[in-house]
Design a protein around this motif. Structure first.
Motif, PDB file in Angstrom:
ATOM      1  N   ARG A 148      11.681  11.777  -5.663  1.00  0.00           N
ATOM      2  CA  ARG A 148      12.185  11.059  -4.629  1.00  0.00           C
ATOM      3  C   ARG A 148      11.177  10.470  -3.819  1.00  0.00           C
ATOM      4  O   ARG A 148      10.337  11.309  -3.207  1.00  0.00           O
ATOM      5  CB  ARG A 148      13.301  11.817  -3.745  1.00  0.00           C
ATOM      6  CG  ARG A 148      14.310  12.603  -4.418  1.00  0.00           C
ATOM      7  CD  ARG A 148      15.503  13.281  -3.477  1.00  0.00           C
ATOM      8  NE  ARG A 148      16.333  13.896  -4.288  1.00  0.00           N
ATOM      9  CZ  ARG A 148      17.252  14.715  -3.804  1.00  0.00           C
ATOM     10  NH1 ARG A 148      17.066  15.217  -2.558  1.00  0.00           N
ATOM     11  NH2 ARG A 148      18.207  15.209  -4.510  1.00  0.00           N
ATOM     12  N   LYS A 149      10.960   9.188  -3.635  1.00  0.00           N
ATOM     13  CA  LYS A 149      10.108   8.423  -2.673  1.00  0.00           C
ATOM     14  C   LYS A 149      11.069   7.912  -1.715  1.00  0.00           C
ATOM     15  O   LYS A 149      11.956   7.319  -2.084  1.00  0.00           O
ATOM     16  CB  LYS A 149       9.257   7.697  -3.375  1.00  0.00           C
ATOM     17  CG  LYS A 149      10.157   6.230  -4.019  1.00  0.00           C
ATOM     18  CD  LYS A 149       9.109   5.404  -4.380  1.00  0.00           C
ATOM     19  CE  LYS A 149       9.712   3.996  -4.804  1.00  0.00           C
ATOM     20  NZ  LYS A 149       8.968   3.156  -5.373  1.00  0.00           N
ATOM     21  N   ILE A 150      10.669   8.118  -0.346  1.00  0.00           N
ATOM     22  CA  ILE A 150      11.244   7.626   0.729  1.00  0.00           C
ATOM     23  C   ILE A 150      10.483   6.925   1.597  1.00  0.00           C
ATOM     24  O   ILE A 150       9.508   7.207   2.153  1.00  0.00           O
ATOM     25  CB  ILE A 150      12.242   8.457   1.587  1.00  0.00           C
ATOM     26  CG1 ILE A 150      13.086   9.198   0.678  1.00  0.00           C
ATOM     27  CG2 ILE A 150      12.851   7.978   2.427  1.00  0.00           C
ATOM     28  CD1 ILE A 150      13.779  10.423   1.360  1.00  0.00           C
ATOM     29  N   VAL A 151      10.525   5.188   1.456  1.00  0.00           N
ATOM     30  CA  VAL A 151       9.607   4.657   2.366  1.00  0.00           C
ATOM     31  C   VAL A 151      10.580   3.740   3.389  1.00  0.00           C
ATOM     32  O   VAL A 151      11.315   3.117   3.286  1.00  0.00           O
ATOM     33  CB  VAL A 151       9.079   3.357   1.453  1.00  0.00           C
ATOM     34  CG1 VAL A 151       8.254   2.420   2.197  1.00  0.00           C
ATOM     35  CG2 VAL A 151       8.145   3.889   0.303  1.00  0.00           C
ATOM     36  N   ALA A 204       3.860   5.595  -5.477  1.00  0.00           N
ATOM     37  CA  ALA A 204       3.841   5.631  -7.120  1.00  0.00           C
ATOM     38  C   ALA A 204       3.030   6.661  -7.542  1.00  0.00           C
ATOM     39  O   ALA A 204       3.234   7.266  -8.657  1.00  0.00           O
ATOM     40  CB  ALA A 204       3.711   4.279  -7.588  1.00  0.00           C
ATOM     41  N   GLU A 205       1.601   6.566  -7.008  1.00  0.00           N
ATOM     42  CA  GLU A 205       0.629   7.555  -7.485  1.00  0.00           C
ATOM     43  C   GLU A 205       1.179   8.912  -7.290  1.00  0.00           C
ATOM     44  O   GLU A 205       0.843   9.742  -8.198  1.00  0.00           O
ATOM     45  CB  GLU A 205      -0.658   7.123  -6.931  1.00  0.00           C
ATOM     46  CG  GLU A 205      -2.012   8.168  -7.179  1.00  0.00           C
ATOM     47  CD  GLU A 205      -3.177   7.780  -6.217  1.00  0.00           C
ATOM     48  OE1 GLU A 205      -4.180   8.341  -6.814  1.00  0.00           O
ATOM     49  OE2 GLU A 205      -3.056   7.022  -5.214  1.00  0.00           O
ATOM     50  N   MET A 232       0.890  -1.339  -0.059  1.00  0.00           N
ATOM     51  CA  MET A 232      -0.039   0.062  -0.067  1.00  0.00           C
ATOM     52  C   MET A 232       0.817   1.192   0.193  1.00  0.00           C
ATOM     53  O   MET A 232       0.643   2.179  -0.771  1.00  0.00           O
ATOM     54  CB  MET A 232      -0.923  -0.107   1.375  1.00  0.00           C
ATOM     55  CG  MET A 232      -1.984  -1.006   0.896  1.00  0.00           C
ATOM     56  SD  MET A 232      -3.266  -0.769   2.244  1.00  0.00           S
ATOM     57  CE  MET A 232      -2.281  -1.269   3.784  1.00  0.00           C
ATOM     58  N   ALA A 233       2.132   1.234   0.650  1.00  0.00           N
ATOM     59  CA  ALA A 233       2.707   2.389   0.919  1.00  0.00           C
ATOM     60  C   ALA A 233       3.554   2.624  -0.511  1.00  0.00           C
ATOM     61  O   ALA A 233       3.677   3.740  -1.178  1.00  0.00           O
ATOM     62  CB  ALA A 233       3.875   2.166   1.793  1.00  0.00           C
ATOM     63  N   PHE A 266       3.109  14.060  -9.875  1.00  0.00           N
ATOM     64  CA  PHE A 266       4.185  15.001 -10.095  1.00  0.00           C
ATOM     65  C   PHE A 266       4.936  14.908 -11.229  1.00  0.00           C
ATOM     66  O   PHE A 266       5.181  15.963 -11.712  1.00  0.00           O
ATOM     67  CB  PHE A 266       5.243  14.730  -8.768  1.00  0.00           C
ATOM     68  CG  PHE A 266       6.452  15.759  -8.757  1.00  0.00           C
ATOM     69  CD1 PHE A 266       6.163  17.087  -8.037  1.00  0.00           C
ATOM     70  CD2 PHE A 266       7.461  15.242  -9.203  1.00  0.00           C
ATOM     71  CE1 PHE A 266       7.232  17.793  -8.134  1.00  0.00           C
ATOM     72  CE2 PHE A 266       8.606  16.297  -9.231  1.00  0.00           C
ATOM     73  CZ  PHE A 266       8.468  17.441  -8.644  1.00  0.00           C
ATOM     74  N   ASN A 267       5.471  13.971 -11.458  1.00  0.00           N
ATOM     75  CA  ASN A 267       6.419  13.729 -12.768  1.00  0.00           C
ATOM     76  C   ASN A 267       5.707  14.295 -14.150  1.00  0.00           C
ATOM     77  O   ASN A 267       6.093  14.729 -14.793  1.00  0.00           O
ATOM     78  CB  ASN A 267       6.731  12.218 -13.041  1.00  0.00           C
ATOM     79  CG  ASN A 267       7.960  11.948 -11.833  1.00  0.00           C
ATOM     80  OD1 ASN A 267       8.489  12.715 -11.529  1.00  0.00           O
ATOM     81  ND2 ASN A 267       7.847  10.698 -11.466  1.00  0.00           N
TER      82      ASN A 267
END
Length: 280
Positions: free
Chosen positions: A91-94, A71-72, A65-66, A77-78
């Motif tokens: 940048r995504k930080i999980v 990704a959504e 889910m995270a 944004f992109n």
């Protein structure tokens, strides 16, 4: 001074509207590079199955889910940044620490300006505290965009909430790129006090003179009200003068979101009628 690297914090798909409009316009006006960032928290606490062992299926479901949410937001944004033809990266930080993680703080501290959405009062307490702490631990000026603003507008009228403190001075000079572009800037003091060096009527006059040497069209005013709260006075001034941007200093003491006027920050930020730039 100008803004050349801007961090845009993505928290919800609803930011595809007014928030990204603001980010794009500010990036374009300063010919800056924008970094879209989302920090997702995955609960590290083991989920106990009937056999009293961690449930790998449930843990994997939370992680999935995270990843899907990140990704959504990255896709939103992109696509917008590519369509606008601006310089950008995502940048995504999980992690287990979310916005309090060191990698998130490091990203913020390398930027000139952070743009973030107004913090929702309905957000869970822990998530809200982590987000607020991130904004102020970053050490960078933070521009908060109100939920009510669906379309970006230029910061033509700016009000600086001023009391001569270190935090107020920091916020004022951090906002200088906006002040120089604005049509009107008001240095506004609430219930200023006399000191041995300066009469209350002159509060804000010196910083106004300094800003004028930078080419800022600035005036200094003050307001007195025996029983009125500072937040109410500021809110009324924002409304009466159709202010586009409020600049104010903030600091953390025993609680988050304390303001230079004596603890009215949360009141102002929950009602937010104007974009607000804060520094500490």
């Amino acid at each position: 001074m100008t803004y050349k690297t801007i961090l845009a914090v993505m928290e919800s798909p609803t930011q595809a509207g007014g928030f990204l409009d603001y980010a794009v316009e500010i990036v374009r006006s300063f010919d800056a590079h924008v970094i879209g960032l989302h920090a997702e928290t995955v609960n590290p606490t083991p989920i106990i199955a009937p056999m009293e062992i961690p449930d790998p299926i449930s843990i994997q479901s939370l992680q999935d889910m995270a990843e899907k949410r990140s990704a959504e937001l990255g896709d939103i944004f992109n696509k917008r940044a590519a369509r606008e033809g601006i310089s950008y990266e995502w940048r995504k930080i999980v992690s287990a620490s979310g916005f309090s993680g060191s990698s998130v703080i490091d990203s913020a501290r390398s930027c000139d300006l952070i743009i973030a959405p107004q913090v929702s009062p309905d957000a869970p307490g822990d998530a809200r505290a982590d987000f607020e702490s991130f904004l102020f631990e970053s050490g960078r000026p933070v521009l908060l965009v109100p939920h009510v603003d669906k379309v970006a507008k230029p910061f033509n009228r700016v009000m600086v909430a001023w009391n001569g403190s270190r935090e107020a001075a920091r916020a004022t000079f951090d906002a200088l790129p906006f002040l120089k572009k604005a049509g009107e800037v008001e240095i506004f003091s609430v219930n200023p006090h006399d000191s041995k060096d300066q009469e209350s009527g002159l509060t804000g006059a010196e910083i106004a003179s300094t800003l004028s040497r930078h080419g800022v069209n600035v005036t200094a005013t003050s307001a007195h009200a025996d029983k009125a709260k500072a937040a109410t006075i500021i809110e009324n001034r924002l409304s009466d003068n159709s202010v586009d941007l409020l600049v104010m200093g903030a600091y953390t003491h025993s609680r988050l979101w304390e303001l230079l006027f004596g603890g009215v920050t949360r009141t102002l930020l929950e009602s937010m009628t104007a974009a607000t730039l804060m520094s500490r």
